[in-house]
Design an enzyme around this catalytic site. Structure first.
Site, PDB file in Angstrom:
ATOM      1  N   HIS A   1      -3.691 -17.434  -5.006  1.00  0.00           N
ATOM      2  CA  HIS A   1      -5.096 -16.340  -3.940  1.00  0.00           C
ATOM      3  C   HIS A   1      -5.790 -17.622  -3.985  1.00  0.00           C
ATOM      4  CE1 HIS A   1      -6.353 -16.089  -8.247  1.00  0.00           C
ATOM      5  NE2 HIS A   1      -7.222 -16.052  -8.130  1.00  0.00           N
ATOM      6  N   ASP A   2      -6.725 -18.508  -4.473  1.00  0.00           N
ATOM      7  CA  ASP A   2      -7.319 -18.991  -4.123  1.00  0.00           C
ATOM      8  C   ASP A   2      -7.220 -20.806  -3.173  1.00  0.00           C
ATOM      9  OD1 ASP A   2      -9.074 -17.877  -5.814  1.00  0.00           O
ATOM     10  OD2 ASP A   2      -8.726 -19.540  -7.957  1.00  0.00           O
TER      11      ASP A   2
ATOM     12  N   GLU B   1      -7.090 -20.758 -17.674  1.00  0.00           N
ATOM     13  CA  GLU B   1      -7.391 -21.627 -15.881  1.00  0.00           C
ATOM     14  C   GLU B   1      -8.633 -21.953 -16.352  1.00  0.00           C
ATOM     15  OE1 GLU B   1      -8.881 -20.469 -11.889  1.00  0.00           O
ATOM     16  OE2 GLU B   1      -9.624 -20.141 -13.605  1.00  0.00           O
TER      17      GLU B   1
ATOM     18  N   ASP C   1      -4.137   3.982   2.668  1.00  0.00           N
ATOM     19  CA  ASP C   1      -5.199   3.874   3.484  1.00  0.00           C
ATOM     20  C   ASP C   1      -5.522   2.417   3.032  1.00  0.00           C
ATOM     21  OD1 ASP C   1      -5.164   2.525   0.320  1.00  0.00           O
ATOM     22  OD2 ASP C   1      -6.911   3.208  -0.852  1.00  0.00           O
TER      23      ASP C   1
ATOM     24  N   ASN D   1       0.100   4.411   0.025  1.00  0.00           N
ATOM     25  CA  ASN D   1      -0.545   5.818   0.084  1.00  0.00           C
ATOM     26  C   ASN D   1      -1.235   6.137   1.555  1.00  0.00           C
ATOM     27  OD1 ASN D   1      -3.053   4.665   0.003  1.00  0.00           O
ATOM     28  ND2 ASN D   1      -3.856   5.802  -1.320  1.00  0.00           N
TER      29      ASN D   1
ATOM     30  N   ASP E   1       0.467  -1.439   0.155  1.00  0.00           N
ATOM     31  CA  ASP E   1      -0.153  -0.597  -0.451  1.00  0.00           C
ATOM     32  C   ASP E   1       0.477   1.326  -0.180  1.00  0.00           C
ATOM     33  OD1 ASP E   1      -2.153   1.805   0.318  1.00  0.00           O
ATOM     34  OD2 ASP E   1      -2.019   1.612   2.882  1.00  0.00           O
TER      35      ASP E   1
ATOM     36  N   ASP F   1      -9.063 -16.683 -16.621  1.00  0.00           N
ATOM     37  CA  ASP F   1      -9.985 -17.306 -16.007  1.00  0.00           C
ATOM     38  C   ASP F   1     -11.534 -17.740 -16.235  1.00  0.00           C
ATOM     39  OD1 ASP F   1     -10.243 -16.871 -13.414  1.00  0.00           O
ATOM     40  OD2 ASP F   1     -12.419 -15.862 -13.700  1.00  0.00           O
TER      41      ASP F   1
ATOM     42  N   ASP G   1      -1.787  -1.000  -3.579  1.00  0.00           N
ATOM     43  CA  ASP G   1      -1.713  -0.329  -5.021  1.00  0.00           C
ATOM     44  C   ASP G   1      -1.231  -1.029  -5.900  1.00  0.00           C
ATOM     45  OD1 ASP G   1      -0.196   1.676  -4.070  1.00  0.00           O
ATOM     46  OD2 ASP G   1      -1.614   1.903  -2.779  1.00  0.00           O
TER      47      ASP G   1
ATOM     48  N   ASP H   1      -5.064 -10.486 -15.876  1.00  0.00           N
ATOM     49  CA  ASP H   1      -5.860 -11.515 -16.161  1.00  0.00           C
ATOM     50  C   ASP H   1      -7.535 -10.796 -16.357  1.00  0.00           C
ATOM     51  OD1 ASP H   1      -7.983 -13.832 -14.399  1.00  0.00           O
ATOM     52  OD2 ASP H   1      -6.085 -12.667 -12.633  1.00  0.00           O
TER      53      ASP H   1
END
Ligand code: TEU
Ligand code: CA
Length: 557
Positions: free
Chosen positions: A327-328, A255, A26, A24, A22, A200, A30, A99
Site C-alpha cells: 500500500h506504500d 517493518e 457508503d 453497505n 464495500d 509498523d 469494510d 498491523d
C-alpha cells in the site's frame, strides 16, 4: 539448517480494507466486505491474510494514526464484524495477521490528548516533548511526509516529535508504562485469536534521546543513522517476545526503513527477536537522495544484487519476506514490469519471482490480476497526505505542478490504494455508492470477473504459482543460488533442496535474450511458464518466465 515452521511456508495476502470491498454502499471498504470475499481469498491458494490497520482512527494517514487500539474504526464495522471475519478465516484454514502501529499514535488518542495539557501530566512522558532551540525546533530532523519532524504546541510552548505527520506523535518507548500498554494491547488481540503482527516502523521505536542533528542531506541515510536502529531496539523487541509473544504461536514481521543486511540480525535473533522482516532494498532502488519524490533510474544488476545480499544476510539468523508492492508503493506491474503491451506476461513474470524466492511471499491485493497505476491530473486528485505534503515541499524547490504530478503518478502511494476491480460495472463491483477514491479507468480491461476461470489469465496463473509453491518444499526451503549477475535483462537462479534442482529464468525485457552458455542444453521438465508453447532452452522470449525442474544426472555448473 532451517527449522520448518508454518510462517515460513505461508503465502500471505495483504488487504487494504478501505479499498477492498464495500458492503453497505457508503463508498468505504469494510470488514463485512472482506467476509463476503473469503471464498475468493481462499481460492487464490494463500493461507494467511494481513490486514492494514482497522482500528479507530481520524484517518490522517490511511489508518496509521490510531486513536483507539482496542476499537474498530466505525467506518469498517463493529467488533462483532471483526469476530465474524476472524471466525470465517479460521473456518477456511486461513490465518490473520494484524498491523501493529506503535511507533506513534494519533494525536487524538487519549494518551496524547492528556499529554499535551501540562508538563506534569502523567501521560506527558508517553511522547517526546522538548523545548525549542534558537527560536526553532529542537533539531534539524525532517518528517517522512515533509517539513520539520517537530511541532510546536501552544499549550505548553514545547515541541513534540513526529517522524510522520503532525497527527502522528511518536511514542516514548523509554517509558515502561508505555511499553506495558503496548504489551497489553498485543495480548488483547492475541487472546481474540489473531495469528500475528506486522509491526509498523519497528525500526524506529528506540530513539536517540539526545536528538542529535542529522549531518547528511540524504534522507535514507538520515533514517539509517538517526531515526532507525536506536540503542535499545533489541532490548524492546526481546521484552515483547518474553512478556507476550512466547505465550502464543504467532508470526511477527517487522517493518521499517533503515533495516540493512548488516543490522538485520539485531531484529531477527532466533531466540529473542522477530520471526522475519521486510527489507526495502529493492523498494528504495529508484529513490534519489530526496526520497520518494526524487526518482532515479534503477538497474537490473542492482536489483539482483539486493536479493543476493539479503538472502546471504538472512542465512545466519532469521527469515526473510518477499514483496514487490504494497500500500506504500506504486503498482508492481507498472513499476517493475510493462503495464502496456506486455501487461499480462510481465504480471505473470513478477508473480513467478514473488512466489519462487526464498522468504515468505506477500501478495498485495489486486496484483494477482494485474492492477496498474492510475493517472492523477492534479495534486487535488490525490487522497494521500504524503503526496500533498510532498507537493508543498516540491513547489518550494521550483517544480511545476505538472512535473510533480508526473512523479507522483510514477511513485505515489495512491497508485496502490484505488478500489479493487471486481468486475467491469460502474464502480468495478467495489461499492454500490460513490467510492472514497476513484476507481481506475481501466476496470473494463482489468478485473477479477473476466479473469476467473480464464485459463490464460494472470489470476489463474497466480493460482497455479501458489499451488506450485505449496506442493514443492524446494520453493520454500531450497537454497537460493543466483546464476549470473551482470545481465541487464535476465534474472536467473536455482532453488536446490535435497534431490530437487530447480532453475528459474525471468526475462525482464521486451527483447528475446539468448541464454548464457551454462543454461543451454539442459535436460529438464517445465513446471510452469507464462508462454504456453515449449521452450527452446536457448533463449527467453519477451517477459518470459519459466521454472524448470532439472533432471537427474544433470550437473550444476
Ligand atoms: O510505512 C513506513 C515507512 O517508513 C515507509 O517505508 C513508507 O514508504 C511510507 O510510505 C513513507 O514514505 C508505514 C506504513 O506502511 C505507511 O503506510 C505509514 O504511512 C507509515 O508507516 C506511518 O505509520
Ligand atoms: Ca462500507
Amino acid at each position: 539448517m532451517s527449522t520448518k515452521t508454518w510462517w515460513k511456508e505461508a503465502i500471505i495476502y495483504q488487504i487494504y480494507p478501505r479499498s477492498f470491498k464495500d458492503s453497505n454502499g457508503d463508498g468505504v471498504g469494510d470488514l463485512r466486505g472482506i467476509t463476503e470475499k473469503l471464498d475468493y481469498i481462499k481460492s487464490l491458494g494463500v493461507d494467511t491474510v494481513w490486514l492494514n490497520p482497522i482500528y479507530k482512527t481520524p484517518n490522517d494517514d490511511g489508518g496509521y494514526d490510531i486513536s483507539g487500539y482496542n476499537d474498530i474504526q466505525p467506518e469498517f464495522g463493529t467488533m462483532e464484524d471483526f469476530n465474524d471475519l476472524l471466525r470465517g478465516l479460521h473456518r477456511r484454514g486461513l490465518r490473520l495477521i494484524m498491523d501493529l502501529v506503535v511507533n506513534h499514535s494519533s494525536d487524538e488518542h487519549p494518551w496524547f490528548v492528556e499529554s499535551r495539557t501540562a508538563k506534569d501530566n502523567p501521560y506527558r512522558d508517553f511522547y517526546f516533548w522538548r523545548p525549542g532551540k534558537d527560536g526553532g525546533p529542537p533539531n534539524n530532523w525532517l518528517s517522512f511526509f515533509g517539513g520539520s519532524a517537530w511541532q510546536l504546541d501552544q499549550t505548553t510552548g514545547e515541541y513534540y516529535l513526529h517522524l510522520f505527520s503532525k497527527k502522528q506523535p511518536d511514542l516514548n518507548w523509554e517509558n515502561p508504562a508505555l511499553r506495558n500498554e503496548v504489551h497489553k494491547l498485543m495480548k488483547f488481540w492475541l487472546d481474540k485469536g489473531v495469528d500475528g503482527f506486522r509491526l509498523d516502523v519497528i525500526s524506529a521505536i528506540s530513539k536517540r534521546t539526545d536528538f542529535p542533528d542529522t549531518d547528511t542531506m540524504d534522507f535514507n541515510e538520515t533514517i539509517r543513522k538517526f531515526y532507525a536502529n536506536g540503542p535499545r531496539l533489541k532490548e524492546f523487541i526481546r521484552e515483547m517476545r518474553t512478556i507476550v509473544w512466547n505465550k502464543y504461536d504467532l508470526l511477527t514481521v517487522g517493518e521499517g526503513p533503515g533495516i540493512t543486511p548488516d543490522n538485520a540480525e539485531d531484529y531477527l535473533d532466533n531466540e529473542h527477536g522477530l520471526n522475519m522482516i521486510f527489507h526495502f532494498g529493492h523498494m528504495f532502488l529508484d529513490q534519489g537522495p530526496g526520497g520518494r519524490f526524487d526518482p532515479v533510474p534503477w538497474s537490473m544488476r542492482d536489483f539482483k544484487k539486493i536479493f543476493k545480499t539479503w538472502d546471504e544476510a538472512l542465512l545466519k539468523k532469521g527469515w526473510g519476506s518477499i514483496f514487490l508492492g504494497n500500500h506504500d508503493f506504486a503498482r508492481m506491474v507498472s513499476r517493475w514490469g510493462d503495464d502496456k503491451k506486455y501487461w499480462s506476461l510481465s504480471s505473470k513474470l513478477l508473480g513467478t519471482l514473488l512466489l519462487s524466492m526464498r522468504g515468505t511471499p506477500f501478495i498485495f491485493q489486486g496484483d494477482e490480476f494485474g492492477m496498474t497505476n492510475i493517472e492523477l491530473n492534479s495534486v487535488d486528485d490525490s487522497m494521500d497526505i504524503e503526496t500533498h505534503n510532498g507537493w508543498s515541499e516540491a513547489r518550494k524547490r521550483g517544480l511545476t505542478e505538472e512535473q510533480f504530478v508526473k512523479i507522483a503518478n510514477y511513485a505515489g502511494r495512491d497508485n496502490a490504494r484505488t478500489p479493487m476491480q471486481w468486475d467491469g460495472s460502474a464502480q468495478a463491483g467495489f461499492t454500490m455508492g460513490i467510492p472514497w477514491m476513484k476507481v481506475n479507468t481501466n476496470k473494463d480491461a482489468i478485473n477479477v470477473s473476466d479473469q476467473q476461470s480464464e485459463p490464460d489469465s494472470i489470476l489463474e496463473y497466480f493460482k497455479r504459482m501458489t499451488n506450485l509453491r505449496k506442493t514443492n518444499p524446494v520453493l520454500v526451503y531450497g537454497q537460493y543460488i543466483p546464476v549470473e549477475t551482470e545481465n541487464e535483462s535476465l534474472f536467473v537462479y536455482y532453488r536446490i533442496w535435497e534431490i530437487e534442482k530447480w532453475l528459474i529464468v525471468l526475462n525482464f525485457s521486451s527483447e528475446t535474450i539468448v541464454f548464457p552458455p551454462e543454461l543451454t542444453n539442459r535436460k529438464a521438465t517445465k513446471m510452469i511458464g507464462n508462454y504456453s508453447t515449449v521452450d527452446s532452452l536457448d533463449a527467453a522470449r519477451p517477459w518470459e518466465a519459466v521454472i524448470l525442474r532439472l533432471c537427474d544426472g544433470d550437473e550444476l555448473s
